[in-house]
Design a protein around this motif. Structure first.
Motif, mmCIF file in Angstrom:
data_model
loop_
_atom_site.group_PDB
_atom_site.id
_atom_site.type_symbol
_atom_site.label_atom_id
_atom_site.label_comp_id
_atom_site.label_asym_id
_atom_site.label_seq_id
_atom_site.Cartn_x
_atom_site.Cartn_y
_atom_site.Cartn_z
ATOM 1 N N ASN A 194 -2.410 5.816 -0.939
ATOM 2 C CA ASN A 194 -3.499 4.931 -0.525
ATOM 3 C C ASN A 194 -3.711 4.974 0.983
ATOM 4 O O ASN A 194 -4.841 4.878 1.453
ATOM 5 C CB ASN A 194 -3.237 3.492 -0.981
ATOM 6 N N LEU A 195 -2.615 5.072 1.750
ATOM 7 C CA LEU A 195 -2.751 5.158 3.211
ATOM 8 C C LEU A 195 -3.440 6.451 3.629
ATOM 9 O O LEU A 195 -4.306 6.444 4.497
ATOM 10 C CB LEU A 195 -1.380 5.045 3.893
ATOM 11 N N SER A 224 -9.884 10.714 11.426
ATOM 12 C CA SER A 224 -9.633 9.509 10.649
ATOM 13 C C SER A 224 -10.660 8.420 10.956
ATOM 14 O O SER A 224 -11.140 7.739 10.048
ATOM 15 C CB SER A 224 -8.222 8.992 10.945
ATOM 16 N N LYS A 274 -9.691 -3.726 5.357
ATOM 17 C CA LYS A 274 -9.112 -2.388 5.541
ATOM 18 C C LYS A 274 -9.680 -1.713 6.782
ATOM 19 O O LYS A 274 -8.978 -0.980 7.477
ATOM 20 C CB LYS A 274 -9.334 -1.525 4.298
ATOM 21 N N MET A 294 0.851 -1.182 0.000
ATOM 22 C CA MET A 294 0.000 0.000 0.000
ATOM 23 C C MET A 294 0.894 1.243 0.000
ATOM 24 O O MET A 294 1.706 1.419 0.896
ATOM 25 C CB MET A 294 -0.876 -0.054 1.256
ATOM 26 N N LEU A 336 -7.020 6.007 2.750
ATOM 27 C CA LEU A 336 -7.674 5.097 3.684
ATOM 28 C C LEU A 336 -8.009 5.804 4.989
ATOM 29 O O LEU A 336 -9.131 5.723 5.476
ATOM 30 C CB LEU A 336 -6.784 3.878 3.969
ATOM 31 N N PHE A 337 -7.046 6.519 5.551
ATOM 32 C CA PHE A 337 -7.232 7.093 6.878
ATOM 33 C C PHE A 337 -7.904 8.471 6.878
ATOM 34 O O PHE A 337 -8.488 8.852 7.894
ATOM 35 C CB PHE A 337 -5.898 7.163 7.619
ATOM 36 N N ALA A 389 -7.359 -0.465 9.961
ATOM 37 C CA ALA A 389 -7.429 0.865 10.579
ATOM 38 C C ALA A 389 -7.675 0.749 12.083
ATOM 39 O O ALA A 389 -7.036 1.448 12.882
ATOM 40 C CB ALA A 389 -8.524 1.701 9.921
ATOM 41 N N THR A 398 1.835 5.433 -0.012
ATOM 42 C CA THR A 398 1.479 6.527 0.900
ATOM 43 C C THR A 398 0.155 7.176 0.525
ATOM 44 O O THR A 398 -0.650 7.492 1.396
ATOM 45 C CB THR A 398 2.596 7.589 0.903
ATOM 46 N N VAL A 424 -4.481 -0.162 13.797
ATOM 47 C CA VAL A 424 -3.579 0.996 13.881
ATOM 48 C C VAL A 424 -4.023 1.923 15.006
ATOM 49 O O VAL A 424 -3.202 2.383 15.813
ATOM 50 C CB VAL A 424 -3.507 1.741 12.519
#
Length: 149
Positions: A5-6, A65, A21, A1, A9-10, A25, A3, A28
């Motif tokens: 996409n991260l 997020s 996914k 994945m 995502l967040f 999250a 940066t 994390v």
């Protein structure tokens, strides 16, 4: 994945994410919460205000997020992100209200206990809806099926 996409995502509010996914999250957030707790306890013994300030600086983006991830997960289920008001907001308000009722309501189930039970049921519903139920197969109003990308 990568940066991008991260970040999407967040912090992206558009589109859909699948259960994997979503749970990534959540993992994390859990890891960050553990690190923040250890940090706050360690630094809190030395300088409480500094620990609180740093925790807030980290907590606010985590909150934003969490809302973004929840919205995209609801989108995958074919639902509006407004459902988060029920899933996140109502249990918080009910917990606050029931905490203010105290335990002095004689016999049977007091109002505080009933509100706590309703809050618990809504929270369980949210966990099932966001974390365990499959998204709508194929494209929906919020985008293509993330499992078919």
């Amino acid at each position: 994945m990568d940066t991008g996409n991260l970040v999407s995502l967040f912090f992206g509010f558009q589109g859909r994410i699948n259960r994997a996914k979503y749970w990534l999250a959540v993992a994390v957030y859990f890891a960050i919460a553990i690190v923040l707790t250890v940090f706050a306890i360690t630094v809190g013994l030395i300088g409480g205000i500094l620990a609180i300030l740093i925790a807030l600086i980290i907590y606010i983006p985590m909150l934003i997020s969490g809302v973004a991830v929840g919205i995209k997960r609801l989108h995958d289920r074919g639902k509006s992100g407004w459902w988060l008001l029920l899933f996140y907001g109502v249990p918080a308000v009910l917990g606050w209200v029931s905490g203010g009722m105290g335990g002095g309501m004689g016999g049977g189930m007091g109002g505080g206990m009933i509100l706590s039970l309703v809050s618990f049921v809504i929270s369980i519903w949210a966990i099932v809806e966001l974390g365990f139920l499959r998204g709508t197969p194929g494209a929906n109003a919020y985008g293509p099926d993330p499992l078919n990308l």
